[in-house]
Motif scaffolding. Structure first.
Motif, PDB file in Angstrom:
ATOM      1  N   VAL A 295       0.677  -1.188  -0.001  1.00  0.00           N
ATOM      2  CA  VAL A 295       0.082   0.138   0.011  1.00  0.00           C
ATOM      3  C   VAL A 295       0.674   1.269  -0.007  1.00  0.00           C
ATOM      4  O   VAL A 295       0.205   2.395  -0.300  1.00  0.00           O
ATOM      5  CB  VAL A 295      -0.865   0.060   1.220  1.00  0.00           C
ATOM      6  N   GLY A 296       2.229   1.078   0.263  1.00  0.00           N
ATOM      7  CA  GLY A 296       3.030   2.238   0.488  1.00  0.00           C
ATOM      8  C   GLY A 296       2.890   3.580  -0.483  1.00  0.00           C
ATOM      9  O   GLY A 296       3.137   4.603  -0.107  1.00  0.00           O
ATOM     10  N   LYS A 297       2.819   3.059  -1.614  1.00  0.00           N
ATOM     11  CA  LYS A 297       2.812   4.292  -2.612  1.00  0.00           C
ATOM     12  C   LYS A 297       1.603   5.157  -2.546  1.00  0.00           C
ATOM     13  O   LYS A 297       1.569   6.401  -2.798  1.00  0.00           O
ATOM     14  CB  LYS A 297       2.550   3.442  -4.018  1.00  0.00           C
ATOM     15  N   TYR A 298       0.469   4.680  -1.877  1.00  0.00           N
ATOM     16  CA  TYR A 298      -0.559   5.606  -1.680  1.00  0.00           C
ATOM     17  C   TYR A 298      -1.040   5.959  -0.512  1.00  0.00           C
ATOM     18  O   TYR A 298      -1.918   6.144   0.041  1.00  0.00           O
ATOM     19  CB  TYR A 298      -1.806   4.343  -2.227  1.00  0.00           C
ATOM     20  N   GLY A 299      -0.061   6.847   0.109  1.00  0.00           N
ATOM     21  CA  GLY A 299      -0.122   7.451   1.533  1.00  0.00           C
ATOM     22  C   GLY A 299      -1.233   8.538   1.214  1.00  0.00           C
ATOM     23  O   GLY A 299      -1.961   8.363   2.123  1.00  0.00           O
TER      24      GLY A 299
END
Length: 385
Positions: A191-195
């Motif tokens: 999920v990290g890209k979609y902060g």
């Protein structure tokens, strides 16, 4: 397992899987969560991986007895959560499928049917009355697919959070490291890209009275919810979770590794609370990514290879930048016997990253570490501390 008096867990544990999404190593398996809400109308929340069709259907029938579900709510279309839509709709032909319009488009793509004759299309703000349970749908696009919905049960105050708040590991195996370690690796890996998108969902969640978080992976969270929400806020805002320095290195003959170990020693001697040392060639890449996001200060150390950095380092940095790595301080150690260029190449990789600062000191080794390099390492440690 009862989540509440009216909500039953019908998920499964996968102990055979070795890689999640074909890349994330799993030591303790994986859980695929599904739930049944029992009311005047009965709703099944998501399905499970195709390898567990019989077990999942058996779990549902055990909970329902002679009753039949009125709705299958599909929050997320990844196959580990949607693979048994066809099975359940065949078993219960009067059951209505509830999901976003984009999810129905994906159902047609994956399974050849968009259920136009038995579907309910919902979106942000829509509700579904089951009896005393009212379900509110919350749009969660790009957390981490575009069709994702989360669902809030106003009666039992349960947030069904789709892939949010998930973690690696089967639910029937105790994780000695606790929730955060594998949840962090899961978050930044997947999920990290979609902060920004996660922050948007957290703002919506802040307006809800939540007693339980029921994700699609990992344990149901029913205590100390502030702890989990605070971590998600830190992770999705690219904040610093732990004080310390993370060192990631690529070494061929051991000289660059030696310099990193020396830096670790100096940092610890100077009182650094934690130094995480990572060999990019030997350690799980996603564990190292997790460390890079956990700490606010990192050191990247690489030999010069083909006039640039070592391939493992390039892969590592690519993994960081594609996940919007930001708000960090970075130092460099480079090694090159005749033309050290690794530091310049590594620094260039971050030219489009936000709020990245670089130390004034770069350690440049020509072959083996010498006394001048030790002085540079001392200076680099001082900058960090």
């Amino acid at each position: 397992m009862k989540v509440t008096k009216d909500i039953q867990y019908v998920g499964v544990n996968d102990h055979d899987i070795d890689l999640f999404e074909g890349q994330f190593e799993l030591e303790r398996g994986m859980a695929y969560n599904s739930y049944v809400i029992l009311d005047e109308k009965i709703a099944v929340m998501d399905s499970v991986d195709v390898n567990f069709s019989k077990e999942w259907l058996s779990n549902i029938k055990e909970v329902l007895g002679s009753k039949k579900p009125d709705y299958l709510i599909v929050q997320h279309m990844e196959p580990d959560h949607s693979a048994n839509i066809t099975l359940l709709t065949s078993e219960y032909p009067d059951m209505v499928v509830v999901s976003s319009m984009q999810a129905f488009t994906m159902m047609k793509q994956f399974y050849g049917n968009d259920y136009a004759d038995r579907r309910m299309v919902v979106k942000e703000g829509n509700t579904l009355e089951l009896g005393k349970h009212t379900l509110q749908f919350i749009g969660a696009p790009m957390v981490h697919w575009p069709e994702v919905l989360m669902t809030y049960d106003t009666c039992d105050k349960v947030l069904f959070s789709a892939d949010g708040f998930g973690k690696f590991g089967a639910n029937d195996i105790e994780d000695p490291e606790g929730w955060a370690c594998e949840a962090r690796r899961y978050y930044f890996g997947i999920v990290g890209k979609y902060g920004v998108q996660v922050q948007n969902v957290l703002k919506k969640a802040s307006n809800l009275d939540i007693s339980i978080i029921a994700p699609l992976h990992g344990p149901v969270l029913d205590e100390n919810l502030g702890y989990y929400l605070d971590l998600y806020n830190t992770w999705s805002s690219y904040g610093v979770e732990s004080e310390g320095v993370m060192i990631a290195y690529s070494s061929v003959y051991g000289h660059t590794q030696e310099a990193c170990k020396e830096l670790k020693r100096v940092l610890e001697e100077k009182g650094c609370p934690k130094v995480a040392l990572n060999d990019l060639a030997r350690e799980d890449m996603h564990e190292t990514i997790e460390d890079a996001f956990r700490y606010g200060k990192i050191v990247l150390a690489s030999v010069t290879y083909n006039a640039t950095m070592f391939p493992h380092m390039k892969t590592f940095i690519d993994n960081l930048t594609e996940r919007n790595y930001q708000n960090r301080t970075i130092g460099f150690i480079e090694n090159g016997s005749w033309a050290p260029t690794a530091a310049k190449a590594m620094k260039k990789e971050f030219e489009n990253s936000k709020n990245i600062s670089f130390t004034n000191t770069t350690v440049t080794i020509r072959g083996a570490m010498n006394e001048a390099n030790k002085a540079q390492i001392e200076a680099l440690a001082d900058e960090f501390l």
